[in-house]
Scaffold this active site. Structure first.
Site, PDB file in Angstrom:
ATOM      1  N   ASP A  13      30.020 -44.131 109.733  1.00 10.08           N
ATOM      2  CA  ASP A  13      29.379 -44.697 108.553  1.00 10.08           C
ATOM      3  C   ASP A  13      29.326 -46.217 108.761  1.00 10.08           C
ATOM      4  O   ASP A  13      30.266 -46.798 109.295  1.00 10.08           O
ATOM      5  CB  ASP A  13      30.215 -44.337 107.317  1.00 10.08           C
ATOM      6  CG  ASP A  13      29.720 -45.032 106.070  1.00 10.08           C
ATOM      7  OD1 ASP A  13      28.497 -45.022 105.842  1.00 10.08           O
ATOM      8  OD2 ASP A  13      30.557 -45.592 105.335  1.00 10.08           O
ATOM      9  N   ASP A  15      28.181 -48.977 106.353  1.00  9.99           N
ATOM     10  CA  ASP A  15      28.562 -49.872 105.264  1.00  9.99           C
ATOM     11  C   ASP A  15      30.037 -49.667 104.923  1.00  9.99           C
ATOM     12  O   ASP A  15      30.449 -48.567 104.588  1.00  9.99           O
ATOM     13  CB  ASP A  15      27.689 -49.556 104.048  1.00  9.99           C
ATOM     14  CG  ASP A  15      27.393 -50.785 103.227  1.00  9.99           C
ATOM     15  OD1 ASP A  15      28.175 -51.755 103.308  1.00  9.99           O
ATOM     16  OD2 ASP A  15      26.393 -50.778 102.500  1.00  9.99           O
TER      17      ASP A  15
HETATM   18 MG   LIG Z   1      30.400 -46.619 103.553  1.00 11.48          MG
END
Ligand SMILES: [Mg+2]
Length: 266
Positions: A13, A15
């Protein structure tokens, strides 16, 4: 047992793991290099639908991380692939930003403007920082004529340098509020379509795939749902208290680390 033992593919992931807003997370670039040295297949994922994959390649590059476009799967790109696969000739009205429209067009889908919204077979709702009444009206017209309601994701908020900002959930909520139905499909985490597309892109098998994320109710939830190894990092939205609260529940991650660097080098 190290978190990555026996793992051949890692879904990272972006962010809250590689950066927060425009600020890189310390040690993230080194950790990605190490994963490459370890010959792990990597897919960089995000629920954010506002930017194209090419824009993410450039963003990562600015942070010292080299990635190919084919290694990036956003909810926008996944929505495009999902529609292409599930519908013969989709014609879409989009309440979302340029990056989303670009991915849909690049996949060969027809994207119509608000004047032609009645023609849409699908209404796509994503994060839209220029959401307004005209767009909501056009989407409603299409939905009332039977267009299928699809959400890139339903995140309530996302972290920015100034704190939390409204996410795609604000767009979805505006449409649900007037059309009275929920999206038929949610593509992004914690729903499974985007993650399945990410796994398919590198031929990843559930038992040999890990997901590294900063969100218990998104990254970890979807990882559990698909039988992946789940690694939570505390460099983003979820904090140690959240991990404590999740203990013994189905959201308890397999591994917890301060950040990606610690996950990779421990
Ligand atoms: Mg995230």
């Amino acid at each position: 047992l190290s978190a990555l033992e026996g793992i051949t593919a890692v879904l990272v992931d972006m962010d809250g793991v590689l950066y927060r807003g425009d600020r890189p997370v310390r040690g993230a670039a080194r950790a990605v290099n190490k994963l490459r040295e370890m010959r792990k297949k990597l897919v960089f994922i995000t629920n954010n639908s506002t930017a194209s994959r090419s824009a993410y390649v450039r963003k990562l590059k600015r942070m010292g991380i080299s990635a190919k476009k084919s290694e990036i799967v956003t909810s926008a790109y996944a929505t495009a692939l999902h529609l292409k696969k599930s519908s013969p000739k989709p014609c879409v009205y989009v309440v979302g930003e340029r990056g989303l429209k670009r991915e849909l067009r690049e996949a060969g889908l027809r994207v119509v403007s608000s004047i032609q919204a009645e023609k849409a077979t699908h209404v796509i709702a994503g994060l839209d920082r220029k959401l307004n009444y005209m767009k909501i009206s056009a989407a409603l017209r299409a939905l009332l004529r039977g267009a299928e309601f699809v959400a890139t994701n339903v995140d309530a908020t996302y972290p920015t340098e100034r704190g939390l900002s409204p996410g795609a959930g604000a767009t979805v909520g505006a449409l649900v509020g007037c059309c009275g139905r929920q999206p038929r499909t949610v593509v992004g985490k914690p729903s499974t379509p985007m993650i399945k597309i990410a796994m398919g892109s590198v031929g990843a098998k559930p038992g040999k795939t890990a997901i590294v994320g900063d969100g218990l109710d998104t990254d970890i939830a979807v990882g559990k749902r698909l039988g992946l190894r789940t690694i939570l990092v505390l460099s983003g939205v979820s904090a140690e208290e959240d991990v404590e609260a999740a203990k013994g529940t189905e959201l308890a991650p397999d591994f917890v680390y301060r950040d990606l660097k610690e996950a990779v080098f421990t």
